[in-house]
Scaffold this motif. Structure first.
Motif, PDB file in Angstrom:
ATOM      1  N   MET A  37     -40.242  25.409   7.754  1.00 42.58           N
ATOM      2  CA  MET A  37     -41.644  25.465   8.159  1.00 42.58           C
ATOM      3  C   MET A  37     -42.496  24.587   7.232  1.00 42.58           C
ATOM      4  N   TRP A  38     -42.190  24.591   5.932  1.00 46.66           N
ATOM      5  CA  TRP A  38     -42.894  23.688   4.996  1.00 46.66           C
ATOM      6  C   TRP A  38     -42.663  22.243   5.425  1.00 46.66           C
ATOM      7  N   ALA A  39     -41.406  21.916   5.703  1.00 48.75           N
ATOM      8  CA  ALA A  39     -41.057  20.548   6.117  1.00 48.75           C
ATOM      9  C   ALA A  39     -41.820  20.161   7.379  1.00 48.75           C
ATOM     10  N   MET A  40     -41.924  21.084   8.320  1.00 44.75           N
ATOM     11  CA  MET A  40     -42.662  20.803   9.547  1.00 44.75           C
ATOM     12  C   MET A  40     -44.134  20.515   9.244  1.00 44.75           C
ATOM     13  N   GLY A  41     -44.701  21.251   8.319  1.00 40.87           N
ATOM     14  CA  GLY A  41     -46.084  21.003   7.920  1.00 40.87           C
ATOM     15  C   GLY A  41     -46.266  19.619   7.315  1.00 40.87           C
ATOM     16  N   CYS A  42     -45.310  19.205   6.489  1.00 40.68           N
ATOM     17  CA  CYS A  42     -45.361  17.863   5.885  1.00 40.68           C
ATOM     18  C   CYS A  42     -45.250  16.778   6.951  1.00 40.68           C
ATOM     19  N   VAL A  43     -44.348  16.978   7.894  1.00 45.07           N
ATOM     20  CA  VAL A  43     -44.173  16.003   8.979  1.00 45.07           C
ATOM     21  C   VAL A  43     -45.428  15.951   9.846  1.00 45.07           C
ATOM     22  N   LEU A  44     -46.001  17.100  10.162  1.00 49.29           N
ATOM     23  CA  LEU A  44     -47.220  17.146  10.962  1.00 49.29           C
ATOM     24  C   LEU A  44     -48.355  16.411  10.251  1.00 49.29           C
ATOM     25  N   TYR A  45     -48.488  16.644   8.949  1.00 53.14           N
ATOM     26  CA  TYR A  45     -49.521  15.947   8.176  1.00 53.14           C
ATOM     27  C   TYR A  45     -49.326  14.435   8.265  1.00 53.14           C
ATOM     28  N   GLU A  46     -48.090  13.991   8.090  1.00 59.71           N
ATOM     29  CA  GLU A  46     -47.823  12.558   8.134  1.00 59.71           C
ATOM     30  C   GLU A  46     -48.045  11.984   9.529  1.00 59.71           C
ATOM     31  N   MET A  47     -47.743  12.748  10.565  1.00 54.95           N
ATOM     32  CA  MET A  47     -47.976  12.271  11.933  1.00 54.95           C
ATOM     33  C   MET A  47     -49.469  12.036  12.179  1.00 54.95           C
ATOM     34  N   VAL A  48     -50.295  12.909  11.635  1.00 52.86           N
ATOM     35  CA  VAL A  48     -51.737  12.832  11.861  1.00 52.86           C
ATOM     36  C   VAL A  48     -52.398  11.768  10.982  1.00 52.86           C
ATOM     37  N   THR A  49     -51.907  11.613   9.753  1.00 49.86           N
ATOM     38  CA  THR A  49     -52.581  10.727   8.793  1.00 49.86           C
ATOM     39  C   THR A  49     -51.855   9.401   8.553  1.00 49.86           C
ATOM     40  N   LEU A 105     -56.903  21.523  15.620  1.00 54.72           N
ATOM     41  CA  LEU A 105     -55.686  22.269  15.960  1.00 54.72           C
ATOM     42  C   LEU A 105     -54.557  22.001  14.974  1.00 54.72           C
ATOM     43  N   THR A 106     -54.359  20.738  14.594  1.00 54.96           N
ATOM     44  CA  THR A 106     -53.260  20.449  13.676  1.00 54.96           C
ATOM     45  C   THR A 106     -53.546  20.985  12.281  1.00 54.96           C
ATOM     46  N   SER A 107     -54.788  20.911  11.834  1.00 56.02           N
ATOM     47  CA  SER A 107     -55.085  21.417  10.488  1.00 56.02           C
ATOM     48  C   SER A 107     -54.915  22.930  10.439  1.00 56.02           C
ATOM     49  N   ASP A 108     -55.264  23.619  11.504  1.00 58.07           N
ATOM     50  CA  ASP A 108     -55.040  25.061  11.555  1.00 58.07           C
ATOM     51  C   ASP A 108     -53.538  25.364  11.424  1.00 58.07           C
ATOM     52  N   LEU A 109     -52.732  24.615  12.125  1.00 57.25           N
ATOM     53  CA  LEU A 109     -51.277  24.799  12.040  1.00 57.25           C
ATOM     54  C   LEU A 109     -50.770  24.416  10.648  1.00 57.25           C
ATOM     55  N   MET A 110     -51.325  23.357  10.059  1.00 55.19           N
ATOM     56  CA  MET A 110     -50.918  22.972   8.699  1.00 55.19           C
ATOM     57  C   MET A 110     -51.206  24.083   7.697  1.00 55.19           C
ATOM     58  N   VAL A 127     -45.287  29.007  15.561  1.00 59.83           N
ATOM     59  CA  VAL A 127     -45.564  27.601  15.881  1.00 59.83           C
ATOM     60  C   VAL A 127     -45.546  27.391  17.387  1.00 59.83           C
ATOM     61  N   VAL A 128     -44.543  27.933  18.053  1.00 58.99           N
ATOM     62  CA  VAL A 128     -44.416  27.778  19.508  1.00 58.99           C
ATOM     63  C   VAL A 128     -45.638  28.360  20.220  1.00 58.99           C
ATOM     64  N   LEU A 129     -46.190  29.425  19.677  1.00 58.31           N
ATOM     65  CA  LEU A 129     -47.342  30.078  20.307  1.00 58.31           C
ATOM     66  C   LEU A 129     -48.682  29.468  19.889  1.00 58.31           C
ATOM     67  N   HIS A 130     -48.657  28.545  18.950  1.00 60.64           N
ATOM     68  CA  HIS A 130     -49.898  27.974  18.431  1.00 60.64           C
ATOM     69  C   HIS A 130     -50.594  27.094  19.472  1.00 60.64           C
ATOM     70  N   ALA A 131     -51.906  27.099  19.420  1.00 59.96           N
ATOM     71  CA  ALA A 131     -52.720  26.338  20.371  1.00 59.96           C
ATOM     72  C   ALA A 131     -52.421  24.841  20.338  1.00 59.96           C
ATOM     73  N   PHE A 132     -51.995  24.306  19.206  1.00 58.60           N
ATOM     74  CA  PHE A 132     -51.690  22.877  19.116  1.00 58.60           C
ATOM     75  C   PHE A 132     -50.628  22.474  20.132  1.00 58.60           C
ATOM     76  N   LEU A 133     -49.610  23.293  20.301  1.00 55.63           N
ATOM     77  CA  LEU A 133     -48.542  22.965  21.250  1.00 55.63           C
ATOM     78  C   LEU A 133     -48.938  23.257  22.689  1.00 55.63           C
ATOM     79  N   LYS A 134     -49.981  24.029  22.868  1.00 53.96           N
ATOM     80  CA  LYS A 134     -50.426  24.352  24.226  1.00 53.96           C
ATOM     81  C   LYS A 134     -51.580  23.467  24.674  1.00 53.96           C
TER      82      LYS A 134
END
Length: 158
Positions: A37-49, A105-110, A127-134
Motif C-alpha cells: 500500500m505504501w508502494a502504491m501511494g508512491c507510484v500514485l504520487y509519481e503518476m500525478v506529479t 481524489l488522488t491526494s485523499d487516497l495518498m 483502495v478499490v472502494l475509493h472515489a478515485f477509482l470510481k
C-alpha cells in the motif's frame, strides 16, 4: 507473497519507512500487504506529479530521478520519516493544484496509502472502494450503484 516471505530487497522509490529502518539496522522483517500500500501511494504520487515521492524530502534531489548515489541517505530519510512530513508534501500538492478534481481524489487516497505507521495504512479493499477509482465520490452514488460496486469487489476478492 505478503505476510509470508522475508523482505530483503526493495526499490528505493517505493521503500516503506519500516523496511528502511529494518535494512539500516540489519533486522529481518516479514513482508506485509501494508508495504504494498505504501508502494502504491508512491507510484500514485509519481503518476500525478511526474516526480518520485522520495525526492521531495531533499531540496537537492527535486527534479532528479532516484539513483544509487541516493541509496544510503534515502534509506536514512525514509527510516526517520514522520507523518507530518508526509502530510506536508501531500498538502503542498493539494495547494499547488487546488480545485482540480483529480488532485482532490488522488491526494485523499495518498493520505490513506502513505501512512508512516503501517498499521494505519488502508487496505487494497479500501483502495478499490475509493472515489478515485470510481471517478467520483461515494456521496454522489446511489445505493444501487454502491451495491453493484460491493458485488464486483466480492467477485474480485473471491
Amino acid at each position: 507473497m505478503a505476510n509470508v516471505e522475508e523482505m530483503g530487497l526493495t526499490t528505493l522509490e517505493i521503500c516503506p519507512p519500516e523496511m528502511a529502518r529494518a535494512i539500516l539496522s540489519g533486522t529481518k522483517i516479514m513482508s506485509k500487504f501494508s508495504a504494498d500500500m505504501w508502494a502504491m501511494g508512491c507510484v500514485l504520487y509519481e503518476m500525478v506529479t511526474c516526480q518520485p515521492f522520495l525526492t521531495k524530502f531533499k531540496k537537492e534531489w527535486e527534479g532528479r530521478r532516484v539513483d544509487n548515489s541516493m541509496l544510503r541517505e534515502g534509506m536514512q530519510i525514509l527510516s526517520s520519516l514522520t507523518q507530518d512530513q508526509v502530510n506536508a508534501i501531500i498538502d503542498g500538492l493539494r495547494e499547488q493544484k487546488k480545485g482540480r478534481m483529480l488532485i482532490e481524489l488522488t491526494s485523499d487516497l495518498m493520505y490513506m496509502l502513505l501512512q508512516v505507521d503501517p498499521e494505519m495504512r488502508c487496505t487494497s479493499e479500501d483502495v478499490v472502494l475509493h472515489a478515485f477509482l470510481k471517478g467520483g465520490t461515494t456521496t454522489t452514488m446511489d445505493e444501487k450503484s454502491l451495491a453493484g460496486l460491493h458485488k464486483k469487489v466480492d467477485r474480485v476478492i473471491s
